[in-house]
Design an enzyme around this catalytic site. Structure first.
Site, PDB file in Angstrom:
ATOM      1  N   ARG A  49       0.701  -0.994  -0.056  1.00 28.52           N
ATOM      2  CA  ARG A  49       0.147  -0.018   0.115  1.00 28.52           C
ATOM      3  C   ARG A  49       0.819   1.381   0.057  1.00 28.52           C
ATOM      4  O   ARG A  49       2.066   1.329   0.542  1.00 28.52           O
ATOM      5  CB  ARG A  49      -0.601  -0.102   1.408  1.00 28.52           C
ATOM      6  CG  ARG A  49      -1.823  -1.010   1.296  1.00 28.52           C
ATOM      7  CD  ARG A  49      -2.920  -0.922   2.417  1.00 28.52           C
ATOM      8  NE  ARG A  49      -4.140  -1.944   2.395  1.00 28.52           N
ATOM      9  CZ  ARG A  49      -4.952  -1.658   3.183  1.00 28.52           C
ATOM     10  NH1 ARG A  49      -5.213  -0.789   4.097  1.00 28.52           N
ATOM     11  NH2 ARG A  49      -6.117  -2.660   3.176  1.00 28.52           N
ATOM     12  N   ASP A  51       0.950   5.746   0.525  1.00 26.75           N
ATOM     13  CA  ASP A  51      -0.332   6.496   1.053  1.00 26.75           C
ATOM     14  C   ASP A  51      -0.464   7.486  -0.302  1.00 26.75           C
ATOM     15  O   ASP A  51       0.026   7.566  -1.213  1.00 26.75           O
ATOM     16  CB  ASP A  51       0.459   7.226   2.261  1.00 26.75           C
ATOM     17  CG  ASP A  51       0.654   6.492   3.512  1.00 26.75           C
ATOM     18  OD1 ASP A  51      -0.111   5.293   3.505  1.00 26.75           O
ATOM     19  OD2 ASP A  51       1.192   6.746   4.291  1.00 26.75           O
ATOM     20  N   TYR A 109      12.930   2.103  -0.518  1.00 29.15           N
ATOM     21  CA  TYR A 109      12.192   3.553  -0.606  1.00 29.15           C
ATOM     22  C   TYR A 109      13.448   4.553  -0.667  1.00 29.15           C
ATOM     23  O   TYR A 109      14.541   4.268  -0.203  1.00 29.15           O
ATOM     24  CB  TYR A 109      11.329   3.499   0.606  1.00 29.15           C
ATOM     25  CG  TYR A 109      10.193   3.048   0.482  1.00 29.15           C
ATOM     26  CD1 TYR A 109       9.118   3.722  -0.185  1.00 29.15           C
ATOM     27  CD2 TYR A 109       9.887   1.761   1.264  1.00 29.15           C
ATOM     28  CE1 TYR A 109       7.667   3.144   0.058  1.00 29.15           C
ATOM     29  CE2 TYR A 109       8.783   1.077   1.129  1.00 29.15           C
ATOM     30  CZ  TYR A 109       7.587   2.013   0.605  1.00 29.15           C
ATOM     31  OH  TYR A 109       6.434   1.305   0.366  1.00 29.15           O
ATOM     32  N   ARG A 196       8.974   7.857   6.379  1.00 28.48           N
ATOM     33  CA  ARG A 196       8.702   9.179   6.581  1.00 28.48           C
ATOM     34  C   ARG A 196       9.365   9.604   8.094  1.00 28.48           C
ATOM     35  O   ARG A 196       9.649  10.716   8.538  1.00 28.48           O
ATOM     36  CB  ARG A 196       7.183   9.304   6.241  1.00 28.48           C
ATOM     37  CG  ARG A 196       7.005   9.268   4.872  1.00 28.48           C
ATOM     38  CD  ARG A 196       5.686   9.297   4.512  1.00 28.48           C
ATOM     39  NE  ARG A 196       4.901  10.528   5.106  1.00 28.48           N
ATOM     40  CZ  ARG A 196       3.344  10.509   5.240  1.00 28.48           C
ATOM     41  NH1 ARG A 196       2.712   9.785   4.730  1.00 28.48           N
ATOM     42  NH2 ARG A 196       3.088  11.780   5.600  1.00 28.48           N
TER      43      ARG A 196
END
Length: 248
Positions: A49, A51, A109, A196
């Protein structure tokens, strides 16, 4: 027959990958295009998933088809029907037991910070602009504390559904290219907002609000309040997905 589809996308206009009732998603756009190309609307299972506002350089999903598919023609058709901010990169047949999410061995990432007080229209919406000085060498040293197998409860948003919060981080590094500072991290999996929060913590280190040698203590404490803030979604990219035969 099962097929693995790889796409890339700019997530600015979407509320993440997952189909939602009252919001546009990347998954729904890909399904719309597949329906036009294949004449049916296959169910898609994604690798992760993402965001709202998060981007992907490489996102993988799989679907099943009763009939063989000409993969080159399907890719061409998808890129004709998909919106300009989504691109179909590759399509290949995989084993019937393959799963885009559960067969994944690692994900990588990257988080892009535009470290300038000036506005660059080519980076707006695709990076997080931070106007104050950042020491990428200090950030890089601090990021090494993330390496290894840890309970990352301190780096997971409150209310996250994950039960087991233990993850293994295989690489974590920060580099600068001109005014752009890039944080890259690879792990066997990630918690909700984990990357994050890592970025927000590294920025706090540069601000002098968190000591670089205290990140290990923050991890051990399993206390979200001790880590830095959650950096904006706009700078986050799913960079790569690794399956067993592909992992380096």
């Amino acid at each position: 027959m099962r097929y693995l589809l790889t796409v890339s996308y700019i997530g600015t206009a979407y509320h993440g990958w997952q189909v939602q009732k009252n919001a546009n998603s990347v998954q729904s756009e890909v399904q719309n295009a597949l329906e036009k190309v294949l004449g049916c609307r296959p169910a898609l299972s994604g690798c992760s998933r993402t965001d709202s506002g998060v981007h992907a350089r490489k996102y993988c999903c799989h679907f099943d088809s009763e009939n063989p598919i000409n993969t080159e023609k399907v890719i061409a058709g998808l890129n004709y029907f998909l919106p300009e901010d989504i691109g179909a990169l590759a399509l290949r047949e995989v084993d019937g037991g393959f799963h885009a999410r559960y067969s994944c061995k690692a994900k990588e990432y990257e988080y892009i910070i535009y470290n300038s007080y000036r506005r660059d229209p080519f980076l707006e919406g695709r990076s997080c602009r931070y106007p104050h000085a950042l020491d990428e060498n200090l950030m890089n040293r601090a990021a090494k504390a993330f390496l290894g197998t840890h309970d990352f409860s301190s780096f997971c948003s409150a209310g996250a559904k994950e039960g087991d919060k233990v993850r293994t981080v295989k690489s974590a590094a920060v580099e600068r290219k001109g005014d752009v500072v890039i944080f890259r991290v690879r792990a066997d999996g990630f918690l909700y907002n984990m990357v994050r929060i890592m970025v927000g913590t590294l920025i706090r280190v540069c601000e002098g609000k968190i000591k670089a040698d205290k990140i290990g203590d923050i991890i051990s404490a399993k206390d979200r309040s001790l880590a830095g803030p959650t950096a904006p979604a706009v700078g986050l990219y799913l960079k790569d997905i690794f399956y067993e035969e592909e992992e380096k």
